[in-house]
Design an enzyme around this catalytic site. Sequence first.
Site, mmCIF file in Angstrom:
data_model
loop_
_atom_site.group_PDB
_atom_site.id
_atom_site.type_symbol
_atom_site.label_atom_id
_atom_site.label_comp_id
_atom_site.label_asym_id
_atom_site.label_seq_id
_atom_site.Cartn_x
_atom_site.Cartn_y
_atom_site.Cartn_z
ATOM 1 N N CYS A 120 38.833 -61.621 102.775
ATOM 2 C CA CYS A 120 37.866 -60.533 103.011
ATOM 3 C C CYS A 120 38.419 -59.469 103.947
ATOM 4 O O CYS A 120 37.834 -58.395 104.064
ATOM 5 C CB CYS A 120 36.572 -61.102 103.576
ATOM 6 S SG CYS A 120 35.897 -62.425 102.584
ATOM 7 N N HIS A 260 32.638 -56.240 107.940
ATOM 8 C CA HIS A 260 32.617 -56.984 106.679
ATOM 9 C C HIS A 260 31.188 -57.476 106.454
ATOM 10 O O HIS A 260 30.540 -58.021 107.357
ATOM 11 C CB HIS A 260 33.597 -58.154 106.774
ATOM 12 C CG HIS A 260 33.512 -59.104 105.631
ATOM 13 N ND1 HIS A 260 33.369 -58.686 104.325
ATOM 14 C CD2 HIS A 260 33.534 -60.469 105.599
ATOM 15 C CE1 HIS A 260 33.313 -59.747 103.549
ATOM 16 N NE2 HIS A 260 33.407 -60.833 104.286
ATOM 17 N N ASN A 290 28.141 -60.702 99.787
ATOM 18 C CA ASN A 290 29.505 -60.642 100.312
ATOM 19 C C ASN A 290 30.464 -60.371 99.141
ATOM 20 O O ASN A 290 30.671 -61.233 98.291
ATOM 21 C CB ASN A 290 29.820 -61.984 100.985
ATOM 22 C CG ASN A 290 31.231 -62.051 101.531
ATOM 23 O OD1 ASN A 290 32.061 -61.209 101.242
ATOM 24 N ND2 ASN A 290 31.492 -63.086 102.317
HETATM 25 O O1 UT7 Z 1 33.612 -63.547 103.954
HETATM 26 C C1 UT7 Z 1 33.823 -64.598 104.824
HETATM 27 C C2 UT7 Z 1 33.289 -65.776 104.162
HETATM 28 N N1 UT7 Z 1 32.185 -66.484 104.542
HETATM 29 C C3 UT7 Z 1 31.258 -66.276 105.490
HETATM 30 O O2 UT7 Z 1 31.231 -65.330 106.213
HETATM 31 C C4 UT7 Z 1 30.234 -67.328 105.622
HETATM 32 C C5 UT7 Z 1 29.947 -67.691 107.057
HETATM 33 N N2 UT7 Z 1 28.880 -68.693 107.112
HETATM 34 C C6 UT7 Z 1 27.595 -68.405 106.874
HETATM 35 O O3 UT7 Z 1 27.244 -67.282 106.583
HETATM 36 C C7 UT7 Z 1 26.571 -69.507 107.043
HETATM 37 O O4 UT7 Z 1 27.196 -70.638 107.595
HETATM 38 C C8 UT7 Z 1 25.860 -69.900 105.709
HETATM 39 C C9 UT7 Z 1 24.939 -68.767 105.272
HETATM 40 C C10 UT7 Z 1 26.889 -70.180 104.632
HETATM 41 C C11 UT7 Z 1 25.017 -71.138 105.931
HETATM 42 O O5 UT7 Z 1 24.086 -70.905 106.976
HETATM 43 P P1 UT7 Z 1 23.862 -71.995 108.120
HETATM 44 O O6 UT7 Z 1 22.822 -71.500 109.017
HETATM 45 O O7 UT7 Z 1 25.227 -72.283 108.705
HETATM 46 O O8 UT7 Z 1 23.300 -73.203 107.303
HETATM 47 P P2 UT7 Z 1 23.846 -74.704 107.242
HETATM 48 O O9 UT7 Z 1 25.094 -74.778 106.451
HETATM 49 O O10 UT7 Z 1 23.853 -75.252 108.646
HETATM 50 O O11 UT7 Z 1 22.675 -75.425 106.478
HETATM 51 C C12 UT7 Z 1 21.380 -75.610 107.054
HETATM 52 C C13 UT7 Z 1 20.536 -76.380 106.066
HETATM 53 C C14 UT7 Z 1 21.227 -77.633 105.553
HETATM 54 O O12 UT7 Z 1 20.210 -78.611 105.349
HETATM 55 P P3 UT7 Z 1 20.017 -79.790 106.432
HETATM 56 O O13 UT7 Z 1 21.330 -80.518 106.446
HETATM 57 O O14 UT7 Z 1 19.732 -79.083 107.730
HETATM 58 O O15 UT7 Z 1 18.874 -80.554 105.883
HETATM 59 C C15 UT7 Z 1 21.768 -77.204 104.199
HETATM 60 O O16 UT7 Z 1 21.877 -78.270 103.296
HETATM 61 O O17 UT7 Z 1 20.279 -75.549 104.933
HETATM 62 C C16 UT7 Z 1 20.701 -76.240 103.752
HETATM 63 N N3 UT7 Z 1 21.200 -75.218 102.822
HETATM 64 C C17 UT7 Z 1 20.391 -74.532 102.014
HETATM 65 N N4 UT7 Z 1 19.065 -74.541 101.831
HETATM 66 C C18 UT7 Z 1 18.555 -73.690 100.934
HETATM 67 C C19 UT7 Z 1 22.481 -74.832 102.618
HETATM 68 N N5 UT7 Z 1 22.518 -73.861 101.691
HETATM 69 C C20 UT7 Z 1 21.253 -73.658 101.293
HETATM 70 C C21 UT7 Z 1 20.642 -72.808 100.361
HETATM 71 N N6 UT7 Z 1 19.301 -72.843 100.212
HETATM 72 N N7 UT7 Z 1 21.357 -71.937 99.634
#
Ligand code: UT7
Length: 390
Positions: A120, A260, A290
């Site tokens: 990215c 970004h 993104n």
């Molecule tokens: O371009 C560079 C590339 N990438 C990035 O910049 C991504 C950087 N990371 C992020 O933006 C965030 O980490 C995410 C948006 C990907 C995830 O957000 P988060 O606040 O870190 O969520 P998490 O991974 O901690 O998940 C929280 C909960 C989990 O459930 P439990 O374990 O708390 O019960 C996940 O299983 O949310 C769940 N979850 C979802 N729920 C609904 C994960 N993805 C989803 C989803 N819909 N799409």
Amino acid sequence: MAERRTGRSAHIIGWGKYVPAKVVTNDDLARSVETSDEWIVSRTGIRERRIVSSPKETTATMSIAAAKEALEIAGITPGEIDLVIVATLTPDYSIPATACLVQDALGAENAGAFDLSAGCSGFVYGLAMGAQAIASGAQNCVLVIGAETLSRIVNWHDRDTCILFGDGAGAVVLRGSDEPGGVLSTLIRSDGSGGDLLIVPAGGCRQPATLDTVAMGLHYVRMNGKEVYRFATRVMDKAARQVVADAGLTMDDIDLYIPHQANMRIIQAAARSLGLPMDKFFVNLDKYGNTSAASIPVALCEAAAAERIRPGDHVVMVGFGAGLTWAAAVVQWGVPRPPVPAWRRTLDGLRYIAAGIRSQGRRLQRRVAAWLFGSPIPPTIDDGGGDPAV
Ligand code: UT7
């Protein structure tokens, strides 16, 4: 013949973008994976994304459309381009470079062309390379493109990733000038120890594509979102501060930040640690998600169209992503371009048709020569017929 001297400034004289017409909303995704509009908006800020809908739409065709717009605003012909850089992690092929397909479709007959793989951060890396090529005196006019067709490497059943990404392309034309301004400072960095945090495991030479790798879904992008999030919030403000200081400016001199477009919470965290209000940041990730290397140039085009950037303004761009990589640049925006007359558009259109005919002619020439002299003929590349916008 353009003048070639060292120490010249690289000014952005043209900019263009292309995003596919097909919109996929959060509600659309909630029909195929267990997620919701509420979750996606609150965790990322993304409301919808654009994705390609025809096999003929690719990173190359979107790049070509964005580049044509940028050349039109710049008021230059493809023959004036010395170098085409396409920053992408979703090239049309492993070989040849997507930049070569773009060079051919534009008829940029005097240009070198290469792809740049820096995730990215790729567009800002490309901007740095282009500006340095101009400052060295080696090139005078560089087309820098960030383009992605991420929808083709996303597993649409993986809710951790499929909600985040979108497709698109953005381009700028850099030209050397004795006037101060343009790209004032750049920073590029990498920490390869985090390579596994955002990866497409198979399809490269370490794990070539096989029936097994495909069955295991190893050709899809995999991400440790939490770790990438932590890394992004750690590097964004540091990179912005460094590049602003390198330009001999203070944070108060900056009129607009174009980060970004990955996650609204990451942008808010950067704003907090830089002590800046959110209205200093341009955000359009709600519409496109993104788009990796395309996100900053697409945002730049929209900021210019919305007159959030005015002549003389200082703009900071900061990218981060796979590699891990991060990069930043300070640009002083130039004068506004005069409106493009209709005859100019017609002439450009004819030029691109002529470029297509020339390219087909060369392919035919090679086939005839191969037939006459009996050398093996490689299969012809079908580049999708060029501009998806027409
Ligand atoms: O371009 C560079 C590339 N990438 C990035 O910049 C991504 C950087 N990371 C992020 O933006 C965030 O980490 C995410 C948006 C990907 C995830 O957000 P988060 O606040 O870190 O969520 P998490 O991974 O901690 O998940 C929280 C909960 C989990 O459930 P439990 O374990 O708390 O019960 C996940 O299983 O949310 C769940 N979850 C979802 N729920 C609904 C994960 N993805 C989803 C989803 N819909 N799409």
